[in-house]
Structures are given as C-alpha cells and as structure tokens.
Motif scaffolding. Structure first.
Motif, PDB file in Angstrom:
ATOM      1  N   PRO A 168       0.825  -1.219   0.000  1.00  0.00           N
ATOM      2  CA  PRO A 168       0.000   0.000   0.000  1.00  0.00           C
ATOM      3  C   PRO A 168       0.854   1.262   0.000  1.00  0.00           C
ATOM      4  N   VAL A 169       0.823   1.999  -1.108  1.00  0.00           N
ATOM      5  CA  VAL A 169       1.567   3.257  -1.217  1.00  0.00           C
ATOM      6  C   VAL A 169       0.597   4.398  -0.919  1.00  0.00           C
ATOM      7  N   GLU A 170       0.906   5.151   0.105  1.00  0.00           N
ATOM      8  CA  GLU A 170       0.026   6.230   0.556  1.00  0.00           C
ATOM      9  C   GLU A 170       0.583   7.584   0.136  1.00  0.00           C
ATOM     10  N   ASN A 171      -0.272   8.418  -0.401  1.00  0.00           N
ATOM     11  CA  ASN A 171       0.082   9.815  -0.636  1.00  0.00           C
ATOM     12  C   ASN A 171      -0.413  10.592   0.571  1.00  0.00           C
ATOM     13  N   ALA A 172       0.497  10.857   1.503  1.00  0.00           N
ATOM     14  CA  ALA A 172       0.129  11.535   2.744  1.00  0.00           C
ATOM     15  C   ALA A 172       0.050  13.044   2.585  1.00  0.00           C
ATOM     16  N   GLY A 173       0.343  13.530   1.362  1.00  0.00           N
ATOM     17  CA  GLY A 173       0.257  14.959   1.112  1.00  0.00           C
ATOM     18  C   GLY A 173      -1.085  15.357   0.551  1.00  0.00           C
ATOM     19  N   ASN A 174      -1.081  16.422  -0.243  1.00  0.00           N
ATOM     20  CA  ASN A 174      -2.331  17.000  -0.722  1.00  0.00           C
ATOM     21  C   ASN A 174      -2.495  16.922  -2.241  1.00  0.00           C
ATOM     22  N   LYS A 175      -1.400  16.931  -2.987  1.00  0.00           N
ATOM     23  CA  LYS A 175      -1.464  16.927  -4.439  1.00  0.00           C
ATOM     24  C   LYS A 175      -1.139  15.530  -4.977  1.00  0.00           C
ATOM     25  N   GLY A 176      -1.640  15.246  -6.179  1.00  0.00           N
ATOM     26  CA  GLY A 176      -1.419  13.942  -6.784  1.00  0.00           C
ATOM     27  C   GLY A 176       0.052  13.639  -6.978  1.00  0.00           C
ATOM     28  N   ALA A 177       0.400  12.341  -6.898  1.00  0.00           N
ATOM     29  CA  ALA A 177       1.802  11.936  -7.010  1.00  0.00           C
ATOM     30  C   ALA A 177       1.922  10.691  -7.877  1.00  0.00           C
ATOM     31  N   THR A 178       2.887  10.699  -8.775  1.00  0.00           N
ATOM     32  CA  THR A 178       3.237   9.536  -9.584  1.00  0.00           C
ATOM     33  C   THR A 178       4.734   9.595  -9.837  1.00  0.00           C
ATOM     34  N   ASN A 179       5.232   8.726 -10.713  1.00  0.00           N
ATOM     35  CA  ASN A 179       6.660   8.683 -11.032  1.00  0.00           C
ATOM     36  C   ASN A 179       7.513   8.478  -9.786  1.00  0.00           C
ATOM     37  N   PHE A 180       7.367   7.320  -9.186  1.00  0.00           N
ATOM     38  CA  PHE A 180       8.167   6.993  -8.008  1.00  0.00           C
ATOM     39  C   PHE A 180       8.761   5.595  -8.164  1.00  0.00           C
ATOM     40  N   ALA A 181       9.795   5.344  -7.379  1.00  0.00           N
ATOM     41  CA  ALA A 181      10.463   4.041  -7.372  1.00  0.00           C
ATOM     42  C   ALA A 181      10.026   3.245  -6.149  1.00  0.00           C
ATOM     43  N   LEU A 182       9.999   1.945  -6.312  1.00  0.00           N
ATOM     44  CA  LEU A 182       9.636   1.043  -5.221  1.00  0.00           C
ATOM     45  C   LEU A 182      10.721  -0.025  -5.138  1.00  0.00           C
ATOM     46  N   THR A 183      11.381  -0.097  -3.999  1.00  0.00           N
ATOM     47  CA  THR A 183      12.421  -1.087  -3.776  1.00  0.00           C
ATOM     48  C   THR A 183      11.926  -2.091  -2.754  1.00  0.00           C
ATOM     49  N   ILE A 184      11.984  -3.381  -3.100  1.00  0.00           N
ATOM     50  CA  ILE A 184      11.420  -4.422  -2.245  1.00  0.00           C
ATOM     51  C   ILE A 184      12.512  -5.408  -1.869  1.00  0.00           C
ATOM     52  N   GLU A 185      12.745  -5.565  -0.570  1.00  0.00           N
ATOM     53  CA  GLU A 185      13.704  -6.541  -0.064  1.00  0.00           C
ATOM     54  C   GLU A 185      12.944  -7.766   0.405  1.00  0.00           C
ATOM     55  N   HIS A 186      13.398  -8.952  -0.001  1.00  0.00           N
ATOM     56  CA  HIS A 186      12.666 -10.194   0.291  1.00  0.00           C
ATOM     57  C   HIS A 186      13.648 -11.350   0.327  1.00  0.00           C
ATOM     58  N   PRO A 187      13.215 -12.541   0.751  1.00  0.00           N
ATOM     59  CA  PRO A 187      14.126 -13.694   0.760  1.00  0.00           C
ATOM     60  C   PRO A 187      14.694 -13.968  -0.639  1.00  0.00           C
ATOM     61  N   LYS A 188      15.920 -14.444  -0.688  1.00  0.00           N
ATOM     62  CA  LYS A 188      16.560 -14.687  -1.971  1.00  0.00           C
ATOM     63  C   LYS A 188      15.843 -15.755  -2.782  1.00  0.00           C
ATOM     64  N   ALA A 189      15.119 -16.656  -2.103  1.00  0.00           N
ATOM     65  CA  ALA A 189      14.403 -17.717  -2.808  1.00  0.00           C
ATOM     66  C   ALA A 189      13.131 -17.203  -3.481  1.00  0.00           C
ATOM     67  N   PHE A 190      12.776 -15.954  -3.206  1.00  0.00           N
ATOM     68  CA  PHE A 190      11.555 -15.382  -3.778  1.00  0.00           C
ATOM     69  C   PHE A 190      11.870 -14.675  -5.102  1.00  0.00           C
ATOM     70  N   SER A 191      10.938 -14.765  -6.019  1.00  0.00           N
ATOM     71  CA  SER A 191      10.922 -13.898  -7.191  1.00  0.00           C
ATOM     72  C   SER A 191       9.561 -13.230  -7.230  1.00  0.00           C
ATOM     73  N   LEU A 192       9.541 -11.941  -7.567  1.00  0.00           N
ATOM     74  CA  LEU A 192       8.305 -11.163  -7.547  1.00  0.00           C
ATOM     75  C   LEU A 192       7.898 -10.786  -8.960  1.00  0.00           C
ATOM     76  N   SER A 193       6.607 -10.714  -9.173  1.00  0.00           N
ATOM     77  CA  SER A 193       6.064 -10.252 -10.451  1.00  0.00           C
ATOM     78  C   SER A 193       4.820  -9.428 -10.173  1.00  0.00           C
TER      79      SER A 193
END
Length: 601
Positions: A333-358
């Motif tokens: 869940p990515v929250e925009n805690a401000g007041n104006k719309g927001a896009t163009n952001f990066a998401l970095t996810i750390e997880h077990p090495k045995a996992f692959s995400l899609s």
C-alpha cells in the motif's frame, strides 16, 4: 571560530541590495553544530560578496552571508520571506547564492559548494508588518548532488506538531541552527560577534497561548498566529565560557530551521523557519518561527514544476498478513500523505533470496528479482492526495516453505530526493507461508416423520487446526445414494447435480470451525452410509482429515425430534446446544442450513 566584524564591513551586508535588514535572528549562546546536520543552507548576497572580495576582505563569503535555509530536495531550498523580499519587492535570483554542504563560511568565492538560484517564490500572503506567512522557496539553477555531506531535510507534518504539543516535557526538545550572532563584545549589544562555523542551540517549545501572553505582558503588539510557533530558553546555562546573553536565535539566523530533535539528527523534522524576535536571548520573550506544517499544501503547489514536485509518499501501515504456499499474492500500500497527486516513483522491495516477484499492475514495471531485491518504477495514474493505492504482486517461493512467516520490506522513493517527509517511506509486509490443516466430522442430530417420510438431519463440522493459515474457498462436497433425498434445494450457497452436491463455506480462519446442518428424507427403516469431503482453494497440509463417513439409520429412536423448518429469511440463529432449539439462520436443505461459526479456544 568566532569573528568580530567591524561596522564598516557590516555595512556591506545591506548596501546596494534589496535584502531585509530588520528583525533577523541569529544563534546566541549555542555551540558548534554537530556534523550530522546535513541540510543547512547559507544564503549569500552576491553583490556583497563581490564587494568584500574587491576590498580584499579575509572572508568574503562569511561577510556576505545574511540568512539561512534548509535543503528540501536536489532543487529546492526553504527560507523566510523576509530574507528574499523587502518592501514588497523580491530579491533578484541572480543576487543570491546558496552555500550547500559546508558548515563553515570559510570557503573560496568560487567554491563549487556555492550554487546559483533560478527563481524566488515568496508566499503571496507575506506581511512585512505582522510577519504573517513569513516563508519562501528558492529554486536552484542546477540540482545539487546528494552525498555524504549533503542530505535534504525532513518537514514536519500536522501530526508532528500534535505529538510535540502532547509531550509532558518541553525542555530542550528543539534545535535552532544558523551562522548568526553568537554573542556581543559589550553589554549594550552594539558590537556583535559572529561565527565562521554553523552554530546550534537547544530550546524549549513554547505553546502559542503562553507565547502570546508573554508578548502582551511585555507591551508588544505582535499577534502570535496559528501559522507561527515559539521557542526560547527560560533558564540559559550559557556556553562553557559563560555567555551572559542567553540562548536563542539572533540576527542573521533568519530563514534557518528549527527542528524537533531526533536521535538521528538529519531525520529531525523541521517544525519552524526562523522569523522574528526582539532582544536575542531574552528569557521573557520567545523567538517566533513560521510553523512549517501550515504550509505543506502551498509548498506542494509551488513546486509542481515538471519533475520537481515535492510530495509526501509513504508505505501505509497494514496490520493484515498475506498467506499462500509456493505462490503468494500480496499488496504493497503506497500512501500519498500529502495533498497533491503523485506519480513517477520508485519502489524497492527486499525479500528472501528464494523469492521472485512479479506484477501485472498497470503503470508498474519491475526488473527481475535479484539476490533478494526487486526494483520497480511506477508512472501510472497519479495517487491522489490523502489516498492509498495498493500495488498487487505475486511472490513465487522456490523453496516451497511451509509454516514460516516472512517479512518483506518495501521502500517508496521519489527521484531528486523530492519526498519532504521521508521518515515513513519504508514499511513491512508480512507473508505467512503454508497451508491449513483441515478436519471434517459428521453425526446425526435429529429425526422426525414428515409428509409420509422420515427426515433426518446431521451436522458436519469443518475445523481449521492451523494456528496461522486460513482456509480460502472452503467447501463441502459429496454424493447421496438414490434412496436418499435432499430437503429444500433452492439455497444459493449450494448446488446439486444428479445427487452430487457442493456447499460453499468460504473463508475458514485459522483456529476456527464451521458447521453445516444437512436435512435428508428417506423411507422408514432405510439405512445408508454417506461420505462427506472438504476441499479449498489453497490446499491443505499433509495429515489433514479431508473425508468422513456418517451412518444414517432412519429407524433410530434415540434422536430428538427435528424442529419445523421455517423459511430462510425468518430463521433465528441456532443455540450452541446441539440438536435441540431453533435452526441456524439460512437453514440449508439442499445440503447446508447455515455455517455456524465458532472460534476454538
């Protein structure tokens, strides 16, 4: 290093420019600033620097410094309106340089740490007489490089102010910083002493009502507005040399920050912008600061230029956990805690090495998972201010773990360091790996003669014995011998096809069970064996008891009489006492009369 500046050189601070020269606080009674403060900016008067250099002054940059500021991103600096506007006229951006990444003013006039300004934005409501809305933004001509000596600051939110107000002790919870006056060479305060190096001082928070009362008692006409806050040190202890002039911000610290001090200094939220005050260090008259949290919407609006917009994104708190085996669907869940719309952001996810995400989320692109890290970029529909967008992912576990709880850490980042409240950028998502352990049992509960036939009801109970994993899409299935007839075949939760039945129980939470009441008719003296099985969507552990057989003897005399069946819409809840009493709401007769939900002890 403290430096005593002559009156002649001091005149160069204001000669030939539009810089304000009144009520500009500086740090008194403080100490050399901790080197962990990395967001401080010194405003330099370019004409004054050039004049001092022409006069072969020892420290031209020092002599031309006149205000402070805070780096908010690679492109923006926050300061006070009175630092860049005088008598309604904005200072020309070309006349301002910004010293970033140095706590000393002893730098060369052509130092790479001096950055040009591209534009000056003053709050339209700034009032030089009342000091209302004393806040401004300066856009840098080129983005500054973020590194070990340069980091953006953190702006306070309304929540920061609320927590500050609720503290039981206000003593020394704030830090003011600047390059201003540190003391005086005379009791009349006519000979100020400045410092080449950044100073800081710990101050007490002063609630607005108390601050207003202090000004009223001292005969001052200033109104302490909700958009201001106050700080002072009522019992100054002085520096090690015994400074007699108290502890405060003072002339030249204007535009600089007032922080609520955290253990990690550069993560301390900036609650105020140094605005105005009277005699520096006066224990009776607090210094007054512009309250930053009142201007977040204005800051977001003014910085909404191409890719430079300042925003406040967060990973929202999510108390729920996601469950699965081998493949696990989950959401970030990515929250925009401000007041104006927001896009163009990066998401970095750390997880077990045995996992692959899609992810198939629109607007989200992710690189292949590598060594326990998945990096994604989102350029889809803007997340509106005050809302949350849950981004869907699927994790594939190469190790097929069961009975394990895994923590995934997600961090959302805006490029060019544009997040002004980065303290909430990282959050944790919990995955519970495994499958539920299910059991099913059944026994007759009542028998009655009805419509020239005998009706028997039995109760089938499905239990989830796992402590953590829910059973998803739980259902009961089976078939009946030809001699048996299901009673009432019109409930939507069950279906029948040539004697084969399926009834939906839905979600069966960990450590819980549900019961089904089954109504069957047959001729008297009929005896039959009925097999009942349980299935679900997410599989079961080895050792689950997924099938049971119940013996139906329609000649039994030891069972209680079955109560009359009332229409589903008027049925009352069944008591927990077993065969007697009223039937459950929505009594099934195709196969299920209602799943009585019980949580196990």
């Amino acid at each position: 290093m403290k430096y005593r500046i002559t009156a002649a050189l001091a005149a160069t601070f204001v000669s030939g420019s539009l810089f304000a020269a009144t009520a500009t606080p500086r740090i008194v009674g403080g100490d050399d600033a901790d080197t962990d403060w990395l967001s401080l900016v010194a405003l330099i008067d370019v004409p004054a620097k050039q004049e001092a250099a022409s006069a072969w002054a020892t420290y031209p940059v020092f002599q031309a410094q006149y205000c402070g500021g805070t780096l908010l991103s690679q492109d923006w600096v926050l300061t006070a309106a009175h630092c860049v506007q005088f008598n309604g006229v904005n200072t020309n951006a070309a006349d301002i340089e910004l010293l970033i990444g140095s706590q000393t003013l002893d730098v060369a006039t052509n130092s790479p740490l001096l950055h040009s300004a591209a534009s000056v934005i003053v709050h339209p409501g700034y009032n030089q007489l009342t000091n209302a809305n004393d806040i401004a933004l300066i856009q840098l001509d080129e983005p500054v490089t973020i590194g070990s000596n340069v980091q953006p600051g953190v702006l306070a939110t309304p929540g920061t102010d609320e927590k500050t107000e609720e503290l039981s002790n206000y003593n020394d919870i704030l830090s003011a910083l600047g390059w201003g006056v540190v003391t005086y060479d005379d009791p009349e305060r006519q000979q100020p002493v400045y410092s080449l190096d950044l100073q800081e001082v710990a101050l007490d928070y002063v609630p607005n009502a108390f601050c207003q009362n202090s000004y009223n008692l001292n005969g001052n006409s200033e109104s302490i507005l909700d958009s201001m806050l106050c700080a002072n040190e009522p019992s100054p202890d002085g520096n090690p040399d015994g400074d007699p002039f108290g502890e405060d911000s003072c002339q030249g610290d204007s535009g600089g920050p007032l922080f609520v001090t955290n253990t990690a200094l550069n993560d301390s939220p900036q609650v105020g912008v140094t605005s105005f005050g009277y005699a520096c260090g006066d224990a009776d008259l607090p210094g007054v600061y512009t309250r930053v949290s009142e201007y977040l919407d204005w800051i977001e609006q003014q910085t909404s230029i191409a890719d430079l917009a300042l925003r406040n994104l967060a990973i929202a708190e999510n108390p729920d956990s996601f469950q699965g085996f081998q493949t696990i669907d989950f959401q970030i869940p990515v929250e925009n805690a401000g007041n104006k719309g927001a896009t163009n952001f990066a998401l970095t996810i750390e997880h077990p090495k045995a996992f692959s995400l899609s992810s198939s989320e629109a607007g989200l692109s992710c690189a292949a998972s590598s060594n326990g890290l998945t990096e994604c970029n989102y350029d889809g529909t803007a997340i509106l201010g005050g809302s949350t967008k849950s981004l869907a992912f699927t994790a594939t576990d190469a190790n097929s773990q069961s009975g394990a709880t895994v923590q995934i850490q997600a961090t959302v980042e805006l490029d060019r360091s544009r997040d002004y409240h980065r303290l909430n950028n990282t959050g944790t998502i919990t995955l519970q790996l495994g499958q539920p352990e299910l059991t099913i049992t059944a026994e007759p509960v009542c028998l009655s003669s009805r419509n020239n036939a005998v009706e028997m009801r039995f109760e089938a109970s499905v239990a989830n014995l796992d402590d953590a994993i829910d059973s998803v899409g739980t259902r009961v299935t089976g078939s009946l011998p030809e001699a048996l007839t299901l009673v009432n075949k019109n409930l939507s939760s069950c279906t029948e096809d040539n004697g084969d039945y399926l009834c939906q129980l839905g979600l069966l939470e960990a450590n819980s069970e549900k019961a089904l009441t089954v109504a069957i008719q047959a001729a008297a003296e009929t005896m039959a064996m009925v097999t009942i099985a349980v299935e679900n969507d997410n599989g079961t552990q080895v050792g689950s008891s997924l099938e049971t057989t119940v013996a139906l003897d329609f000649s039994r005399e030891d069972l209680e009489a079955c109560p009359s069946v009332t229409p589903p819409s008027t049925l009352a809840p069944r008591s927990s006492g077993g065969g007697g009493g009223s039937l459950p709401l929505g009594l099934l007769s195709l196969l299920m009369m209602f799943g009585l939900y019980r949580r196990k002890a």
